[in-house]
Design a protein around this motif. Sequence first.
Motif, PDB file in Angstrom:
ATOM      1  N   LEU A  27      89.628 -26.524  13.582  1.00  0.00           N
ATOM      2  CA  LEU A  27      90.746 -26.945  12.738  1.00  0.00           C
ATOM      3  C   LEU A  27      90.199 -27.348  11.372  1.00  0.00           C
ATOM      4  N   PRO A  28      91.041 -27.485  10.348  1.00  0.00           N
ATOM      5  CA  PRO A  28      90.566 -27.998   9.061  1.00  0.00           C
ATOM      6  C   PRO A  28      89.880 -29.354   9.240  1.00  0.00           C
ATOM      7  N   ALA A  29      88.958 -29.670   8.351  1.00  0.00           N
ATOM      8  CA  ALA A  29      88.044 -30.811   8.504  1.00  0.00           C
ATOM      9  C   ALA A  29      88.708 -32.112   8.943  1.00  0.00           C
ATOM     10  N   MET A  30      89.737 -32.549   8.256  1.00  0.00           N
ATOM     11  CA  MET A  30      90.350 -33.833   8.601  1.00  0.00           C
ATOM     12  C   MET A  30      90.994 -33.793   9.979  1.00  0.00           C
ATOM     13  N   GLU A  31      91.671 -32.718  10.296  1.00  0.00           N
ATOM     14  CA  GLU A  31      92.290 -32.590  11.615  1.00  0.00           C
ATOM     15  C   GLU A  31      91.225 -32.502  12.698  1.00  0.00           C
ATOM     16  N   PHE A  32      90.173 -31.739  12.436  1.00  0.00           N
ATOM     17  CA  PHE A  32      89.109 -31.567  13.411  1.00  0.00           C
ATOM     18  C   PHE A  32      88.497 -32.900  13.796  1.00  0.00           C
ATOM     19  N   GLU A  33      88.171 -33.728  12.809  1.00  0.00           N
ATOM     20  CA  GLU A  33      87.531 -35.005  13.087  1.00  0.00           C
ATOM     21  C   GLU A  33      88.470 -35.984  13.790  1.00  0.00           C
ATOM     22  N   ASP A  34      89.782 -35.799  13.632  1.00  0.00           N
ATOM     23  CA  ASP A  34      90.741 -36.641  14.342  1.00  0.00           C
ATOM     24  C   ASP A  34      90.896 -36.215  15.801  1.00  0.00           C
ATOM     25  N   VAL A  35      90.759 -34.903  16.065  1.00  0.00           N
ATOM     26  CA  VAL A  35      91.025 -34.359  17.396  1.00  0.00           C
ATOM     27  C   VAL A  35      89.764 -34.254  18.257  1.00  0.00           C
ATOM     28  N   CYS A  36      88.632 -33.889  17.658  1.00  0.00           N
ATOM     29  CA  CYS A  36      87.399 -33.678  18.417  1.00  0.00           C
ATOM     30  C   CYS A  36      86.886 -35.003  18.985  1.00  0.00           C
ATOM     31  N   THR A  37      86.522 -34.963  20.256  1.00  0.00           N
ATOM     32  CA  THR A  37      85.998 -36.167  20.914  1.00  0.00           C
ATOM     33  C   THR A  37      84.476 -36.203  20.920  1.00  0.00           C
ATOM     34  N   GLY A  38      83.843 -35.099  20.489  1.00  0.00           N
ATOM     35  CA  GLY A  38      82.383 -35.044  20.513  1.00  0.00           C
ATOM     36  C   GLY A  38      81.824 -34.901  21.914  1.00  0.00           C
ATOM     37  N   ALA A  77      86.085 -23.381  25.903  1.00  0.00           N
ATOM     38  CA  ALA A  77      85.606 -24.611  26.544  1.00  0.00           C
ATOM     39  C   ALA A  77      86.238 -25.870  25.968  1.00  0.00           C
ATOM     40  N   CYS A  78      86.851 -25.767  24.806  1.00  0.00           N
ATOM     41  CA  CYS A  78      87.413 -26.946  24.130  1.00  0.00           C
ATOM     42  C   CYS A  78      88.780 -27.300  24.707  1.00  0.00           C
ATOM     43  N   ASP A  79      88.853 -28.454  25.370  1.00  0.00           N
ATOM     44  CA  ASP A  79      90.110 -28.910  25.961  1.00  0.00           C
ATOM     45  C   ASP A  79      90.908 -29.809  25.026  1.00  0.00           C
ATOM     46  N   THR A  80      90.311 -30.249  23.917  1.00  0.00           N
ATOM     47  CA  THR A  80      91.003 -31.183  23.029  1.00  0.00           C
ATOM     48  C   THR A  80      91.885 -30.483  21.999  1.00  0.00           C
ATOM     49  N   GLY A  81      91.660 -29.191  21.778  1.00  0.00           N
ATOM     50  CA  GLY A  81      92.431 -28.470  20.765  1.00  0.00           C
ATOM     51  C   GLY A  81      91.784 -28.506  19.393  1.00  0.00           C
ATOM     52  N   ALA A  82      90.562 -29.009  19.295  1.00  0.00           N
ATOM     53  CA  ALA A  82      89.852 -29.029  18.016  1.00  0.00           C
ATOM     54  C   ALA A  82      89.380 -27.640  17.632  1.00  0.00           C
ATOM     55  N   LEU A  83      89.165 -26.777  18.628  1.00  0.00           N
ATOM     56  CA  LEU A  83      88.788 -25.382  18.409  1.00  0.00           C
ATOM     57  C   LEU A  83      89.906 -24.513  18.965  1.00  0.00           C
TER      58      LEU A  83
END
Length: 167
Positions: A27-38, A77-83
């Motif tokens: 996702l775009p940078a700001m959205e990605f960092e909000d959604v990705c859990t690492g 593999a991404c379950d959070t929706g960040a990818l």
Amino acid sequence: MSNKTSRRSFLKGAFDRAAAMRPVGALPAMEFEDVCTGCGDCARACPEGIIFRDSEGFPVVKLRRGECTFCNACTDACDTGALVAGNAWPWRARAKASCLSRNGVQCRACQDHCESQAIRFRLQPGGSSQPLFDADLCTGCGACAAPCPVNAIEFTEISQQLETSKC
């Protein structure tokens, strides 16, 4: 890399931090960092082994380690929706000033490894050749980066052209 500053970097005072090369489908940078859990699921799923964690625990792609085959194992593999499958890969290759060919040394390693034939060399007066990267043909896969003997391949984020229509 691009010089766009993410919101997280801005709030930490890192105004000149380069944009991170996130995995395919990010996702775009700001959205990605909000959604990705690492969680690291994308890195574990990558068959090429090119996804690592940055200093904040988020995934980044390191194309000096190998090329991306765009297999989408990371997005699957991404379950959070960040990818998200189908998001465009916005990175394209180019040669830095340290490129051997730009400095009069015969080298075409990047061209030899580019399957999409996005890299050509133009002969210059005096016998040197200048690398030319075709952004339309380049997929940003990184096949040219790992074989470069002087690490002269860098990746820049292309801007997506927005369609405008009259209301």
